[in-house]
Structures are given as C-alpha cells and as structure tokens.
Design a protein around this motif. Structure first.
Motif, PDB file in Angstrom:
ATOM      1  N   ASP A  48      -1.716   5.671  10.348  1.00 44.72           N
ATOM      2  CA  ASP A  48      -2.155   5.252   9.018  1.00 44.72           C
ATOM      3  C   ASP A  48      -1.936   3.756   8.816  1.00 44.72           C
ATOM      4  O   ASP A  48      -2.801   3.056   8.282  1.00 44.72           O
ATOM      5  CB  ASP A  48      -1.424   6.046   7.930  1.00 44.72           C
ATOM      6  CG  ASP A  48      -1.844   7.503   7.885  1.00 44.72           C
ATOM      7  OD1 ASP A  48      -2.900   7.835   8.465  1.00 44.72           O
ATOM      8  OD2 ASP A  48      -1.111   8.311   7.274  1.00 44.72           O
ATOM      9  N   THR A  49      -0.773   3.259   9.239  1.00 40.92           N
ATOM     10  CA  THR A  49      -0.477   1.833   9.127  1.00 40.92           C
ATOM     11  C   THR A  49      -1.457   1.019   9.966  1.00 40.92           C
ATOM     12  O   THR A  49      -1.950  -0.025   9.519  1.00 40.92           O
ATOM     13  CB  THR A  49       0.965   1.550   9.581  1.00 40.92           C
ATOM     14  OG1 THR A  49       1.857   2.383   8.845  1.00 40.92           O
ATOM     15  CG2 THR A  49       1.335   0.101   9.375  1.00 40.92           C
ATOM     16  N   SER A  57      -8.324  -2.458   8.826  1.00 39.47           N
ATOM     17  CA  SER A  57      -9.264  -2.758   7.744  1.00 39.47           C
ATOM     18  C   SER A  57      -8.948  -4.111   7.109  1.00 39.47           C
ATOM     19  O   SER A  57      -9.859  -4.868   6.755  1.00 39.47           O
ATOM     20  CB  SER A  57      -9.241  -1.650   6.689  1.00 39.47           C
ATOM     21  OG  SER A  57      -7.986  -1.585   6.065  1.00 39.47           O
ATOM     22  N   GLU A  58      -7.651  -4.439   6.989  1.00 42.04           N
ATOM     23  CA  GLU A  58      -7.271  -5.748   6.464  1.00 42.04           C
ATOM     24  C   GLU A  58      -7.729  -6.862   7.404  1.00 42.04           C
ATOM     25  O   GLU A  58      -8.194  -7.915   6.952  1.00 42.04           O
ATOM     26  CB  GLU A  58      -5.756  -5.807   6.293  1.00 42.04           C
ATOM     27  CG  GLU A  58      -5.261  -7.055   5.625  1.00 42.04           C
ATOM     28  CD  GLU A  58      -3.758  -7.030   5.429  1.00 42.04           C
ATOM     29  OE1 GLU A  58      -3.157  -8.114   5.465  1.00 42.04           O
ATOM     30  OE2 GLU A  58      -3.184  -5.939   5.257  1.00 42.04           O
ATOM     31  N   ASP A  84      -4.534   1.853  10.776  1.00 43.70           N
ATOM     32  CA  ASP A  84      -5.833   1.876  10.103  1.00 43.70           C
ATOM     33  C   ASP A  84      -5.875   0.875   8.951  1.00 43.70           C
ATOM     34  O   ASP A  84      -6.867   0.165   8.762  1.00 43.70           O
ATOM     35  CB  ASP A  84      -6.145   3.280   9.590  1.00 43.70           C
ATOM     36  CG  ASP A  84      -6.436   4.264  10.712  1.00 43.70           C
ATOM     37  OD1 ASP A  84      -6.709   3.810  11.848  1.00 43.70           O
ATOM     38  OD2 ASP A  84      -6.370   5.489  10.455  1.00 43.70           O
ATOM     39  N   GLU A  85      -4.792   0.797   8.168  1.00 48.49           N
ATOM     40  CA  GLU A  85      -4.733  -0.158   7.062  1.00 48.49           C
ATOM     41  C   GLU A  85      -4.789  -1.593   7.583  1.00 48.49           C
ATOM     42  O   GLU A  85      -5.518  -2.430   7.040  1.00 48.49           O
ATOM     43  CB  GLU A  85      -3.450   0.043   6.258  1.00 48.49           C
ATOM     44  CG  GLU A  85      -3.427   1.305   5.438  1.00 48.49           C
ATOM     45  CD  GLU A  85      -2.089   1.522   4.746  1.00 48.49           C
ATOM     46  OE1 GLU A  85      -1.292   0.571   4.653  1.00 48.49           O
ATOM     47  OE2 GLU A  85      -1.854   2.655   4.292  1.00 48.49           O
TER      48      GLU A  85
END
Length: 115
Positions: A64-65, A71-72, A67-68
């Motif tokens: 999850d981290t 995207s950033e 993926d974030e």
C-alpha cells in the motif's frame, strides 16, 4: 493367566478414559513420547501460521505504501514536465526579472579539429 491379560486389554474404553485409569495403563504411557512429538509439531504449525500471517500483513502494508509513493512520483513527474516546458521557463524567468532572452537561432554543433 492368558484370560486375565486378554481381559485387561478389553477394559479400555470410555469408562477407563472418564475414570482416569487410562493414564496409568502401560499402552498409554508407552505412547507418551509420540504424543509429545505430535504436540511439538502442532505447536510448530501454529507458530509458523502466525508468523506467515504477520508477514503477509506486513507485505500488504508495504505494498500500500509503495502504491501511494508510486502515484505521488507520477504526480510529481507530471508537474516537473509541466514546469520544464520552454514557455513555462520563459515565463518564470520574466517574472523573476532575470534579463535572459529566448534564442531565435537553433543550436549548432561545434567541431574542433584534432591536432
């Protein structure tokens, strides 16, 4: 005597289990090391399952981290591409009051002769 030993083998069952006499039976006490080994294996399986579930949860958190952050990164890359366009750079230079001008000649290749 043969009848007595055959009779004592037949006494096992639910009555001896509920009464607790099965714990003193020779057949049961001979199996204690095997039962201990089975208990050890069961404990090992339980520990392994808990460890693997915890590892899977940690992998999901890291995923999850990731993926974030991905995207950033894409967002920042898009903003950087937007800010590095020649028209944007020229506008920022003019706003800053720097006396630079946009070249009207295309770039040329400089050739230095070898000696």
């Amino acid at each position: 005597m043969a009848e007595k030993t055959g009779n004592s083998r037949k006494k096992g069952g639910m009555k001896s289990f509920l009464g607790g006499t099965i714990l003193t039976d020779d057949r049961f006490t001979q199996q204690l090391p095997f039962l201990g080994l089975l208990a050890f294996f069961a404990l090992g399986l339980i520990t392994n399952r808990n460890w693997s579930e915890r590892t899977i949860r940690q992998i999901e958190i890291v995923q999850d981290t990731l993926d974030e952050l991905r995207s950033e990164s894409i967002t920042m890359s898009a903003k950087l591409m937007d800010a590095s366009r020649p028209s944007e750079v020229l506008e920022k230079v003019q706003q800053a009051g720097i006396e630079l001008e946009e070249t009207v000649r295309p770039p040329q290749k400089i050739i230095v002769p070898k000696k």
